[in-house]
Design a protein around this motif. Structure first.
Motif, PDB file in Angstrom:
ATOM      1  N   UNK A  45       0.834  -1.206   0.000  1.00 35.06           N
ATOM      2  CA  UNK A  45       0.000   0.000   0.000  1.00 35.06           C
ATOM      3  C   UNK A  45       0.872   1.262   0.000  1.00 35.06           C
ATOM      4  N   UNK A  46       1.928   1.242   0.799  1.00 35.73           N
ATOM      5  CA  UNK A  46       2.821   2.398   0.877  1.00 35.73           C
ATOM      6  C   UNK A  46       3.575   2.621  -0.428  1.00 35.73           C
ATOM      7  N   UNK A  47       4.033   1.542  -1.050  1.00 37.43           N
ATOM      8  CA  UNK A  47       4.736   1.672  -2.328  1.00 37.43           C
ATOM      9  C   UNK A  47       3.821   2.228  -3.415  1.00 37.43           C
ATOM     10  N   UNK A  48       2.567   1.792  -3.401  1.00 38.85           N
ATOM     11  CA  UNK A  48       1.626   2.316  -4.390  1.00 38.85           C
ATOM     12  C   UNK A  48       1.303   3.783  -4.119  1.00 38.85           C
ATOM     13  N   UNK A  49       1.241   4.159  -2.846  1.00 40.93           N
ATOM     14  CA  UNK A  49       1.002   5.563  -2.508  1.00 40.93           C
ATOM     15  C   UNK A  49       2.132   6.444  -3.009  1.00 40.93           C
ATOM     16  N   UNK A  50       3.372   5.926  -2.963  1.00 42.88           N
ATOM     17  CA  UNK A  50       4.516   6.683  -3.473  1.00 42.88           C
ATOM     18  C   UNK A  50       4.405   6.925  -4.972  1.00 42.88           C
ATOM     19  N   UNK A  51       3.660   6.076  -5.665  1.00 41.22           N
ATOM     20  CA  UNK A  51       3.436   6.252  -7.103  1.00 41.22           C
ATOM     21  C   UNK A  51       2.178   7.063  -7.389  1.00 41.22           C
ATOM     22  N   UNK A  52       1.511   7.513  -6.346  1.00 34.60           N
ATOM     23  CA  UNK A  52       0.311   8.315  -6.529  1.00 34.60           C
ATOM     24  C   UNK A  52      -0.967   7.513  -6.634  1.00 34.60           C
ATOM     25  N   UNK A  53      -0.912   6.238  -6.279  1.00 29.48           N
ATOM     26  CA  UNK A  53      -2.084   5.364  -6.344  1.00 29.48           C
ATOM     27  C   UNK A  53      -2.582   5.124  -4.920  1.00 29.48           C
ATOM     28  N   UNK A  54      -3.793   5.559  -4.624  1.00 27.68           N
ATOM     29  CA  UNK A  54      -4.367   5.396  -3.295  1.00 27.68           C
ATOM     30  C   UNK A  54      -5.218   4.134  -3.287  1.00 27.68           C
ATOM     31  N   UNK A  55      -4.748   3.115  -2.586  1.00 30.98           N
ATOM     32  CA  UNK A  55      -5.462   1.843  -2.481  1.00 30.98           C
ATOM     33  C   UNK A  55      -5.170   1.264  -1.100  1.00 30.98           C
ATOM     34  N   UNK A  56      -6.172   0.711  -0.443  1.00 24.81           N
ATOM     35  CA  UNK A  56      -6.004   0.203   0.908  1.00 24.81           C
ATOM     36  C   UNK A  56      -5.363  -1.184   0.895  1.00 24.81           C
ATOM     37  N   UNK A  57      -4.756  -1.534   2.034  1.00 28.26           N
ATOM     38  CA  UNK A  57      -4.142  -2.854   2.137  1.00 28.26           C
ATOM     39  C   UNK A  57      -5.196  -3.957   2.099  1.00 28.26           C
ATOM     40  N   UNK A  58      -6.415  -3.664   2.566  1.00 27.10           N
ATOM     41  CA  UNK A  58      -7.489  -4.654   2.480  1.00 27.10           C
ATOM     42  C   UNK A  58      -7.868  -4.959   1.039  1.00 27.10           C
ATOM     43  N   UNK A  59      -7.876  -3.937   0.205  1.00 31.96           N
ATOM     44  CA  UNK A  59      -8.174  -4.147  -1.214  1.00 31.96           C
ATOM     45  C   UNK A  59      -7.069  -4.968  -1.883  1.00 31.96           C
ATOM     46  N   UNK A  60      -5.818  -4.681  -1.524  1.00 34.72           N
ATOM     47  CA  UNK A  60      -4.699  -5.447  -2.084  1.00 34.72           C
ATOM     48  C   UNK A  60      -4.803  -6.906  -1.668  1.00 34.72           C
ATOM     49  N   UNK A  61      -5.220  -7.154  -0.433  1.00 32.40           N
ATOM     50  CA  UNK A  61      -5.411  -8.532   0.033  1.00 32.40           C
ATOM     51  C   UNK A  61      -6.482  -9.235  -0.808  1.00 32.40           C
ATOM     52  N   UNK A  62      -7.573  -8.549  -1.099  1.00 37.05           N
ATOM     53  CA  UNK A  62      -8.631  -9.134  -1.924  1.00 37.05           C
ATOM     54  C   UNK A  62      -8.144  -9.410  -3.339  1.00 37.05           C
ATOM     55  N   UNK A  63      -7.353  -8.505  -3.891  1.00 33.70           N
ATOM     56  CA  UNK A  63      -6.820  -8.727  -5.234  1.00 33.70           C
ATOM     57  C   UNK A  63      -5.916  -9.958  -5.271  1.00 33.70           C
ATOM     58  N   UNK A  64      -5.055 -10.096  -4.274  1.00 35.47           N
ATOM     59  CA  UNK A  64      -4.149 -11.248  -4.241  1.00 35.47           C
ATOM     60  C   UNK A  64      -4.924 -12.550  -4.109  1.00 35.47           C
ATOM     61  N   UNK A  65      -5.994 -12.532  -3.310  1.00 33.94           N
ATOM     62  CA  UNK A  65      -6.789 -13.741  -3.131  1.00 33.94           C
ATOM     63  C   UNK A  65      -7.571 -14.094  -4.386  1.00 33.94           C
TER      64      UNK A  65
END
Length: 248
Positions: A45-65
């Motif tokens: 989530x932090x790395x994506x924020x550094x690129x200007x992409x706001x996404x929560x860690x919960x959403x990333x967990x859902x994407x991975x699953x």
């Protein structure tokens, strides 16, 4: 995270990313980061924020699953036919404070053939792993190499007696070395929470991570960069992503 920003009209083919707010490039990049590097969902989530992409860690967990298993299956369909010499090994892992055993099979080139998390490492567990491995590969090997655990010999005599069985700790370094990335990831994740979660994660991790780990020590820098460009091209074809992620 599902969103209402994408609509599709009659006549246009619906894709697996259709109902998601973010494009395929961002979703595939997050899944790649999580399975390629020893990162937590919050660190991705932090790395994506550094690129200007706001996404929560919960959403990333859902994407991975959701997308991780699809990417892994597509990658397995594209990889070359495995070798006929299989190395099998088991290693203990801690899940919820209890000791479990991770069974792993690789071929002579180090490609992971299959994994299985089980409670024991007795004859029944070895037989179950042998049968699962044969069913998944749809073929029998020429040689099976294991350590001197007696469970392997008993299961081998029942499941695949015609196959040559070599038992030696020195000959099984290929399988033992394949456990190292899992050990590193287990330490980063501070252990797995459940046997099912460990099985699902490692099934994807053991396919995605090795795809981006060529044997760099065996090739010069120019060949390594060429090989990595090819592997990233394959990844884009698997995920449907056309480029690097950009803010939505």
């Amino acid at each position: 995270m599902a969103g209402g920003g994408c609509s599709w009209s009659l006549g246009r083919r619906r894709t697996k990313y259709e109902s998601f707010r973010y494009p395929a490039e961002i979703i595939a990049h997050c899944v790649w980061l999580y399975h390629r590097f020893p990162l937590s969902f919050r660190e991705v989530e932090e790395l994506m924020l550094a690129r200007g992409v706001i996404v929560s860690h919960g959403t990333i967990r859902q994407w991975c699953a959701k997308f991780g298993p699809d990417y892994a299956r597509a990658r397995r369909r594209r990889r070359p036919r495995p070798g006929d010499k299989w190395h099998l090994d088991e290693v203990f892992i801690t899940i919820g404070g209890e000791r479990k055993y991770l069974w792993r099979a690789v071929d002579q080139d180090g490609n992971v053939l299959d994994i299985l998390v089980q409670n024991r490492r007795d004859k029944t567990a070895a037989r179950r792993f042998f049968r699962k491995l044969l069913k998944k590969q749809c073929r029998t090997p020429r040689v099976v190499v294991t350590d001197r655990l007696r469970s392997y010999g008993a299961a081998h005599r029942e499941v695949m007696p015609p196959v040559e069985h070599r038992q030696s700790k020195c000959l099984n370094n290929r399988a033992e070395n394949s456990h190292q990335p899992t050990r590193q990831r287990e330490h980063t994740m501070k252990g797995f929470r459940s046997a099912g979660g460990a099985q699902r994660f490692l099934a994807v991790f053991s396919t995605v991570s090795p795809h981006f780990r060529p044997r760099r020590h065996r090739m010069p820098a120019t060949d390594y960069r060429t090989e990595m460009r090819h592997r990233f091209t394959v990844w884009k074809q698997i995920t449907g992503a056309t480029g690097l992620p950009t803010p939505p």
